[in-house]
Design a protein around this motif. Sequence first.
Motif: not given
Length: 287
Positions: A172-178, A187-190, A224-228
């Motif tokens: 959950r923590e990983v998905v929430a941070a993502f 982008f760097s965090a992703l 692809f997912l940055s900002g989406r």
Amino acid sequence: MSGNDVLAAQFEEHRHRLTAVASRLLGSRAEAEDAVQEAWLRVSRAGSDEVADLGGWLTTVVARVALNQLRARANRREDPYDDALPARLHANADPAQEAVLTDSVGLALLVVLDQLAPAERLAFVLHDLFDVPFDEIAPIVDRSPAAARQLASRARRRVRGAELPDATERRREVVAAFLDASRDGDFSALLELLHPEAVLRSDAVAARMGAAAEVRGAAGVARFLSGRARAARLVLVDGVPGAVWSLRGTPQVVFAFTVEDGVVTAIDLLAAPGTLSGLDLHPLRQR
């Protein structure tokens, strides 16, 4: 070194994980060791010359052996609880063997698992505790991937409220941070949250909605997912942390995450109505 010696060495490298899989499936240290040994006998006879994913193949072999044992146990109508108690309850338990059962499965969950049908138990344990995809679980239980998903979902509803592994909270923590990083376009965090060989896959409906059919590599997935994900919200997808984008309260796209060792290894975008209707979605509060 002969080919069989090489295979034996490779098998030993996977033995700890295979024993963990069998222990969680069977709830018994002794039966797990027997299952792994039987799996080795099958593997040594079959060979692995044409096997691309040895670890996945060995997990499948052990799972089939364990499923046979669960079915035989059910047919005998034996009480499985005596040896099925966690190793820490046995006076002479080896500490290393104790960890096999107690690091992610508690007594409460083992008791509930023993009340499940063999196929339900296998689907739930392999998917929820070991991140095995339903595409790989399906042939083991002689079901379609969708039917295997339903088996795990039914099992999950029955074990809800029992002692669940800490792995769910870590995911959950990983998905929430993502999701946070995606919303912020960070982008760097992703990149930090993605495995270098991460893959994003979209079903046909999601692809028609504008998603890429497949993107491979952390940089490509991050771009692809940055900002989406601004409208996506955190949910449990069949008991596993994921995300959903809804329109007027109706789910349109589910983001199914595979998380291993604290990073995202795969994201599946699911939008087919038949698939969405079969998913068990529960909102999660994003902290």
